[in-house]
Design a protein around this motif. Structure first.
Motif, PDB file in Angstrom:
ATOM      1  N   MET A 296       0.849  -1.183   0.000  1.00  0.00           N
ATOM      2  CA  MET A 296       0.000   0.000   0.000  1.00  0.00           C
ATOM      3  C   MET A 296       0.889   1.239   0.000  1.00  0.00           C
ATOM      4  SD  MET A 296      -1.158   0.164   4.020  1.00  0.00           S
ATOM      5  CE  MET A 296      -1.571   1.900   3.881  1.00  0.00           C
ATOM      6  N   ALA A 297       0.305   2.364  -0.377  1.00  0.00           N
ATOM      7  CA  ALA A 297       1.034   3.638  -0.406  1.00  0.00           C
ATOM      8  C   ALA A 297       0.966   4.298   0.956  1.00  0.00           C
ATOM      9  CB  ALA A 297       0.478   4.551  -1.472  1.00  0.00           C
ATOM     10  N   CYS A 298       2.123   4.799   1.421  1.00  0.00           N
ATOM     11  CA  CYS A 298       2.161   5.511   2.696  1.00  0.00           C
ATOM     12  C   CYS A 298       1.366   6.811   2.561  1.00  0.00           C
ATOM     13  CB  CYS A 298       3.611   5.806   3.083  1.00  0.00           C
ATOM     14  SG  CYS A 298       3.762   6.852   4.573  1.00  0.00           S
ATOM     15  N   LYS A 310       3.252  -0.938  10.786  1.00  0.00           N
ATOM     16  CA  LYS A 310       2.939   0.124  11.737  1.00  0.00           C
ATOM     17  C   LYS A 310       3.692   1.423  11.430  1.00  0.00           C
ATOM     18  CE  LYS A 310       1.788  -3.031  15.493  1.00  0.00           C
ATOM     19  NZ  LYS A 310       2.075  -3.433  16.894  1.00  0.00           N
ATOM     20  N   PHE A 311       4.886   1.302  10.739  1.00  0.00           N
ATOM     21  CA  PHE A 311       5.657   2.498  10.409  1.00  0.00           C
ATOM     22  C   PHE A 311       6.180   2.388   8.984  1.00  0.00           C
ATOM     23  CE2 PHE A 311       5.987   1.917  14.982  1.00  0.00           C
ATOM     24  CZ  PHE A 311       5.590   3.160  15.451  1.00  0.00           C
ATOM     25  N   CYS A 312       6.215   3.504   8.261  1.00  0.00           N
ATOM     26  CA  CYS A 312       6.711   3.539   6.880  1.00  0.00           C
ATOM     27  C   CYS A 312       8.244   3.389   6.884  1.00  0.00           C
ATOM     28  CB  CYS A 312       6.307   4.855   6.220  1.00  0.00           C
ATOM     29  SG  CYS A 312       6.984   5.062   4.557  1.00  0.00           S
ATOM     30  N   PRO A 313       8.827   2.488   6.029  1.00  0.00           N
ATOM     31  CA  PRO A 313      10.293   2.324   5.995  1.00  0.00           C
ATOM     32  C   PRO A 313      11.004   3.533   5.391  1.00  0.00           C
ATOM     33  CG  PRO A 313       9.251   0.999   4.295  1.00  0.00           C
ATOM     34  CD  PRO A 313       8.142   1.544   5.132  1.00  0.00           C
ATOM     35  N   LYS A 317       6.989   7.373   9.634  1.00  0.00           N
ATOM     36  CA  LYS A 317       5.751   7.782  10.271  1.00  0.00           C
ATOM     37  C   LYS A 317       4.725   6.650  10.208  1.00  0.00           C
ATOM     38  CE  LYS A 317       6.315  12.738   9.313  1.00  0.00           C
ATOM     39  NZ  LYS A 317       5.691  13.926   8.696  1.00  0.00           N
ATOM     40  N   SER A 318       3.826   6.678  11.170  1.00  0.00           N
ATOM     41  CA  SER A 318       2.780   5.657  11.207  1.00  0.00           C
ATOM     42  C   SER A 318       1.724   5.968  10.142  1.00  0.00           C
ATOM     43  CB  SER A 318       2.128   5.608  12.585  1.00  0.00           C
ATOM     44  OG  SER A 318       1.020   4.730  12.575  1.00  0.00           O
TER      45      SER A 318
END
Length: 374
Positions: A296-298, A310-313, A317-318
């Protein structure tokens, strides 16, 4: 035989009926050209009632037991005849024995299909059959409404009418129940009991009591049953794409085992190659689609990230917005929400820390317990 013996034979001294049938509802005691002697014995067996009828009018009704017939024991008939007190001469009256036992295993069934609307299949035709039991509960009403003055009356005389009443009542019951066609079989007991309750006032109007009613089977048209079987098969198969791949693999194996040569063999080889290519292409497309579905896209930096992370690599940010619980229904809602989408409560209201009462946003004290609010 003298004249005294002739008159003596005209007086009936014992009145009784021994039922040797399984379907007789009423039997008229043969008193034609005979008079019943005062003091005669009336024997009414269990599951019987004796009804005295005078000039077409129901007079006295006797339950099971042994009865001696005197003017004091047949008060209504005595009043109708205007006999003086203690007058012991013979009298004439029609005597009917009413069978009050249960008549069981009476069958009902739909001669024509019942039309009903189903939420899943639309209009369907429903057929059904079963059994019911009944008995005479009020001999007086039964004689007035149905029997009349016949010598005998059997279940065959009323069977057709009772069946029509039951089918009419059940048709209305099935339509009102709104039970899906797929779930009818699991509601036979409930529908049977509701059908019995629905028919009780109709049977009572004829002096009957319906003691049981059972639905043995409800069947749908062949095309609906075929559609149900198809749906069951699809549920057993599970993943339709994997099933199609399995069928293609089986077809390739059968083609490879084909020993016929020449043009036919070449055609089989070409067909197998085309099928294999199509199968591989489909498998690759499925893998790509599955991979795309797993990412999915952050919402912050638009970078691709695994679903459920839970967090974007990329930005750290969550992807999940901050949430809070509704002050009224405790539903999980976004932190910035002013009104709960579940119950509509204003989220700026203050909840009392002591009694949990929800107060107005400007309240300084709890309206329920008086606790100071922050």
């Amino acid at each position: 035989m003298g004249i005294f013996d002739f008159f003596k034979n005209q007086f009936i001294e014992v009145i009784e009926w021994t039922d040797n049938t399984s379907d007789t509802l009423v039997y008229r005691f043969p008193v034609a050209n005979n008079e019943i002697k005062m003091g005669a014995s009336l024997i009414v067996r269990e599951s019987q009632m004796a009804v005295f009828v005078n000039e077409g009018e129901v007079a006295d009704i006797f339950g099971p037991g042994h009865h001696e017939l005197y003017t004091r024991n047949i008060p209504i008939l005595t009043k109708l005849k205007s006999w003086p007190q203690g007058f012991n001469s013979p009298f004439k009256a029609e005597v009917y024995f009413v069978n009050t036992k249960q008549f069981v295993n009476q069958k009902w069934g739909t001669s024509n299909p019942i039309m009903m609307r189903d939420a899943e299949f639309g209009m369907i035709r429903l057929r059904g059959y079963g059994v019911y039991s009944y008995r005479v509960s009020d001999p007086g009403v039964f004689l007035k409404e149905l029997f009349g003055t016949n010598e005998t009356y059997t279940t065959d005389n009323i069977e057709s009418h009772l069946k029509k009443m039951i089918i009419s009542g059940l048709s209305d019951l099935f339509a009102e129940s709104k039970i899906p066609a797929l779930d009818l079989a699991s509601h036979y007991d409930e529908l049977s009991e509701l059908g019995k309750q629905k028919m009780e006032p109709h049977f009572k109007a004829f002096g009957f009591a319906i003691t049981s009613l059972y639905i043995e089977n409800l069947s749908l048209p062949a095309e609906v049953e075929k559609a149900m079987d198809t749906r069951t098969s699809m549920g057993v198969i599970g993943n339709m794409g994997q099933f199609q791949q399995y069928q293609a693999g089986q077809a390739l194996r059968e083609a490879a085992q084909n020993e016929s040569g020449g043009l036919a063999g070449a055609g089989a080889g070409l067909g197998a190659g085309a099928a294999l290519g199509g199968m591989m292409t489909g498998a690759m497309q499925n893998n790509v689609q599955q991979h795309q579905a797993q990412t999915m896209a952050c919402p912050n930096c638009s970078a691709q990230m695994p679903v459920g992370a839970k967090f974007c690599p990329e930005c750290g940010k969550s992807p999940q917005p901050a949430t809070k619980s509704c002050v009224s229904c405790q539903a999980t809602i976004p932190a910035t929400t002013k009104f709960c989408p579940e119950c509509g409560t204003n989220q700026e209201q203050k909840k009392c820390p002591k009694c949990q009462h929800v107060n107005a946003p400007t309240a300084k004290f709890c309206a329920d317990c008086g606790e100071t609010l922050a």
